[in-house]
Design a protein around this motif. Sequence first.
Motif, PDB file in Angstrom:
ATOM      1  N   ALA A  33       0.863  -1.323  -0.032  1.00 13.77           N
ATOM      2  CA  ALA A  33      -0.004   0.101   0.044  1.00 13.77           C
ATOM      3  C   ALA A  33       0.820   1.136  -0.189  1.00 13.77           C
ATOM      4  O   ALA A  33       0.495   2.235  -0.715  1.00 13.77           O
ATOM      5  N   PHE A  34       1.974   1.114   0.791  1.00 11.35           N
ATOM      6  CA  PHE A  34       2.864   2.424   0.714  1.00 11.35           C
ATOM      7  C   PHE A  34       3.586   2.615  -0.273  1.00 11.35           C
ATOM      8  O   PHE A  34       3.796   3.722  -1.104  1.00 11.35           O
ATOM      9  N   THR A  35       3.954   1.167  -1.085  1.00 11.13           N
ATOM     10  CA  THR A  35       4.637   1.513  -2.403  1.00 11.13           C
ATOM     11  C   THR A  35       3.861   1.846  -3.461  1.00 11.13           C
ATOM     12  O   THR A  35       4.144   2.811  -4.270  1.00 11.13           O
ATOM     13  N   GLU A  36       2.430   1.688  -3.262  1.00 10.92           N
ATOM     14  CA  GLU A  36       1.597   1.900  -4.372  1.00 10.92           C
ATOM     15  C   GLU A  36       1.343   3.603  -4.258  1.00 10.92           C
ATOM     16  O   GLU A  36       0.975   4.275  -5.152  1.00 10.92           O
ATOM     17  N   SER A  37       1.425   3.981  -2.890  1.00 12.47           N
ATOM     18  CA  SER A  37       1.070   5.281  -2.756  1.00 12.47           C
ATOM     19  C   SER A  37       2.152   6.258  -3.250  1.00 12.47           C
ATOM     20  O   SER A  37       1.721   7.695  -3.604  1.00 12.47           O
ATOM     21  N   ILE A  38       3.381   5.794  -3.435  1.00 11.49           N
ATOM     22  CA  ILE A  38       4.426   6.661  -4.317  1.00 11.49           C
ATOM     23  C   ILE A  38       3.839   6.813  -5.745  1.00 11.49           C
ATOM     24  O   ILE A  38       4.283   8.028  -6.325  1.00 11.49           O
ATOM     25  N   LYS A  39       3.485   5.925  -6.093  1.00  8.11           N
ATOM     26  CA  LYS A  39       2.844   5.979  -7.733  1.00  8.11           C
ATOM     27  C   LYS A  39       1.712   6.900  -7.672  1.00  8.11           C
ATOM     28  O   LYS A  39       0.669   6.622  -7.726  1.00  8.11           O
ATOM     29  N   VAL A  40       1.788   8.179  -7.855  1.00  8.85           N
ATOM     30  CA  VAL A  40       0.772   9.337  -7.923  1.00  8.85           C
ATOM     31  C   VAL A  40       0.100   9.162  -9.172  1.00  8.85           C
ATOM     32  O   VAL A  40       0.700   9.305 -10.268  1.00  8.85           O
ATOM     33  N   SER A  41      -1.172   8.934  -9.416  1.00  9.72           N
ATOM     34  CA  SER A  41      -1.941   8.866 -10.360  1.00  9.72           C
ATOM     35  C   SER A  41      -2.649  10.072 -10.623  1.00  9.72           C
ATOM     36  O   SER A  41      -2.493  11.222  -9.680  1.00  9.72           O
ATOM     37  N   GLY A  42      -3.433  10.650 -11.736  1.00 11.08           N
ATOM     38  CA  GLY A  42      -3.948  11.761 -11.746  1.00 11.08           C
ATOM     39  C   GLY A  42      -5.308  12.109 -11.099  1.00 11.08           C
ATOM     40  O   GLY A  42      -5.812  12.891 -11.057  1.00 11.08           O
ATOM     41  N   ARG A  43      -5.588  10.725 -10.223  1.00 13.39           N
ATOM     42  CA  ARG A  43      -7.160  10.777  -9.610  1.00 13.39           C
ATOM     43  C   ARG A  43      -6.798  10.429  -8.242  1.00 13.39           C
ATOM     44  O   ARG A  43      -5.783   9.757  -7.814  1.00 13.39           O
ATOM     45  N   GLY A  44      -7.776  10.899  -7.167  1.00 16.27           N
ATOM     46  CA  GLY A  44      -7.633  10.555  -5.888  1.00 16.27           C
ATOM     47  C   GLY A  44      -6.818  11.707  -5.103  1.00 16.27           C
ATOM     48  O   GLY A  44      -6.513  12.585  -5.584  1.00 16.27           O
ATOM     49  N   MET A  45      -6.774  11.370  -3.810  1.00 12.95           N
ATOM     50  CA  MET A  45      -6.228  12.486  -3.096  1.00 12.95           C
ATOM     51  C   MET A  45      -4.973  12.412  -2.707  1.00 12.95           C
ATOM     52  O   MET A  45      -4.443  11.131  -2.600  1.00 12.95           O
ATOM     53  N   THR A  46      -4.118  13.439  -2.951  1.00  9.01           N
ATOM     54  CA  THR A  46      -2.771  13.372  -2.438  1.00  9.01           C
ATOM     55  C   THR A  46      -2.208  14.355  -1.635  1.00  9.01           C
ATOM     56  O   THR A  46      -2.789  15.251  -1.351  1.00  9.01           O
ATOM     57  N   LEU A  47      -1.150  13.755  -1.116  1.00  8.32           N
ATOM     58  CA  LEU A  47      -0.289  14.855   0.043  1.00  8.32           C
ATOM     59  C   LEU A  47       1.032  15.332  -0.698  1.00  8.32           C
ATOM     60  O   LEU A  47       1.597  14.414  -1.229  1.00  8.32           O
ATOM     61  N   LYS A  48       1.175  16.445  -0.673  1.00  9.93           N
ATOM     62  CA  LYS A  48       2.477  17.204  -1.171  1.00  9.93           C
ATOM     63  C   LYS A  48       3.372  17.788  -0.272  1.00  9.93           C
ATOM     64  O   LYS A  48       2.747  18.674   0.343  1.00  9.93           O
ATOM     65  N   HIS A  49       4.620  17.514  -0.327  1.00 14.81           N
ATOM     66  CA  HIS A  49       5.467  18.252   0.588  1.00 14.81           C
ATOM     67  C   HIS A  49       6.265  18.907  -0.399  1.00 14.81           C
ATOM     68  O   HIS A  49       7.052  18.491  -1.010  1.00 14.81           O
ATOM     69  N   THR A  50       6.089  20.310  -0.539  1.00 15.85           N
ATOM     70  CA  THR A  50       6.634  21.222  -1.537  1.00 15.85           C
ATOM     71  C   THR A  50       8.032  21.400  -1.178  1.00 15.85           C
ATOM     72  O   THR A  50       8.875  21.508  -2.206  1.00 15.85           O
ATOM     73  N   GLU A  51       8.422  21.416   0.143  1.00 16.49           N
ATOM     74  CA  GLU A  51       9.863  21.694   0.381  1.00 16.49           C
ATOM     75  C   GLU A  51      10.839  20.469   0.104  1.00 16.49           C
ATOM     76  O   GLU A  51      11.674  20.779  -0.372  1.00 16.49           O
ATOM     77  N   ARG A  52      10.356  19.492   0.462  1.00 18.36           N
ATOM     78  CA  ARG A  52      10.966  18.279  -0.021  1.00 18.36           C
ATOM     79  C   ARG A  52      10.801  17.831  -1.325  1.00 18.36           C
ATOM     80  O   ARG A  52      11.412  16.792  -1.887  1.00 18.36           O
ATOM     81  N   GLY A  53       9.713  18.348  -2.002  1.00 20.35           N
ATOM     82  CA  GLY A  53       9.426  17.763  -3.517  1.00 20.35           C
ATOM     83  C   GLY A  53       8.992  16.371  -3.481  1.00 20.35           C
ATOM     84  O   GLY A  53       9.441  15.822  -4.550  1.00 20.35           O
TER      85      GLY A  53
END
Length: 121
Positions: free
Chosen positions: A42-62
């Motif tokens: 699940a965590f490995t899959e969460s790294i593969k961001v698709s264009g759909r769904g909810m995402t969390l973004k860390h702008t400082e760390r990119g």
Amino acid sequence: MPGQLEKLIRFLQEGSKTFEQQTGDAIDVSDVISVLEEMRDAFTESIKVSGRGMTLKHTERGYEISITPIRNFLLDHQTLPGDISELKKRMVNLVFSDNIGLFKQNYTFLDDLSIILEESN
């Protein structure tokens, strides 16, 4: 997170094997390992961001992750906080002189994880 879960899985596999070799008794950890593998996936899959769904973004760390796979895993495993507590109890039986460092790392990781899960409820 996937790497830490992989270390925990390795500790359980190797510890149970060593326990059986030294005592002649077996500790079955396959049930726990299968759940940890699902969590890792699940965590490995969460790294593969698709264009759909909810995402969390860390702008400082990119970096950016999709929370949908993690949410789905947690919904499927609602007893996880209690399961982690039981896992920590079983882990104590799997500690030997050659894996105590890995035990400490994994026990601390599970402590942190259980705190996060308890606070999210």
